[in-house]
Write an enzyme that holds these catalytic residues in place. Structure first.
Site, short mmCIF file in Angstrom:
data_model
loop_
_atom_site.label_atom_id
_atom_site.label_comp_id
_atom_site.label_asym_id
_atom_site.label_seq_id
_atom_site.Cartn_x
_atom_site.Cartn_y
_atom_site.Cartn_z
N HIS A 140 41.52 -20.43 -70.56
CA HIS A 140 41.20 -21.02 -69.27
C HIS A 140 40.78 -19.94 -68.29
O HIS A 140 41.13 -18.77 -68.44
CB HIS A 140 42.37 -21.83 -68.70
CG HIS A 140 43.65 -21.08 -68.56
ND1 HIS A 140 44.45 -20.74 -69.64
CD2 HIS A 140 44.29 -20.59 -67.47
CE1 HIS A 140 45.52 -20.10 -69.22
NE2 HIS A 140 45.45 -19.97 -67.89
N HIS A 142 40.57 -18.96 -64.16
CA HIS A 142 41.09 -19.23 -62.83
C HIS A 142 39.96 -18.96 -61.84
O HIS A 142 39.38 -17.86 -61.85
CB HIS A 142 42.25 -18.29 -62.48
CG HIS A 142 43.44 -18.44 -63.37
ND1 HIS A 142 44.57 -19.13 -62.97
CD2 HIS A 142 43.70 -17.97 -64.61
CE1 HIS A 142 45.46 -19.08 -63.94
NE2 HIS A 142 44.96 -18.37 -64.95
#
Length: 154
Positions: A140, A142
């Site tokens: 992922h 950010h």
């Protein structure tokens, strides 16, 4: 990928990667499995969010990625961008040539999200491994903004 007995082969340079991975994802989801369950990886909270088992404050979604506000924001704007199908990408260090499309798609999706959020500048972070601060082992990004960022970040 193997999902509950169904075998789906994905050669590294296959141009049909996107549809093959999506087909495996749909097949697995139809059988009640998460994308990581289909790849042999443990199910993460992100898989549960993609499956709709856990709600999120969605910012962006298409057929490959999902972006949502972090529940523990580290800046006024803190959005997580994840691939819907983990496909072995628990960490960036496990990226292979076959992941080029999803990684590129994530990178070109970031400016769309930033524009939607009205951010003039932002920081993009990928924590790779526990010592780097990664707590969910499903790749992922950010997207942090809304305040001045300091350097060094750690």
């Amino acid at each position: 990928l193997a999902c509950s007995g169904a075998q789906v082969s994905v050669p590294p340079r296959d141009r049909m990667l996107r549809s093959t991975v999506l087909a495996a994802h749909v097949l697995g989801r139809a059988r009640g499995l998460s994308s990581t369950a289909c790849s042999g990886m443990p199910e993460t909270i992100f898989d549960k969010i993609v499956a709709g088992k856990i709600p999120c404050n969605k910012v962006f979604e298409d057929d490959l990625v999902l972006a949502f506000h972090d529940v523990n924001p580290q800046a006024p704007t803190h959005v997580l961008l994840i691939p819907k199908v983990a496909d072995g990408l628990s960490q960036l260090q496990f990226a292979e040539e076959r992941h080029q499309e999803i990684l590129g798609h994530m990178m070109i999706t970031v400016p769309k999200i930033v524009k939607e959020l009205g951010l003039g500048s932002y920081r993009l972070v990928i924590n790779d491994g526990a010592n780097a601060g990664q707590t969910v082992f499903h790749l992922h990004m950010h997207i942090l903004g809304g305040r001045p960022m300091r350097w060094p970040p750690g």
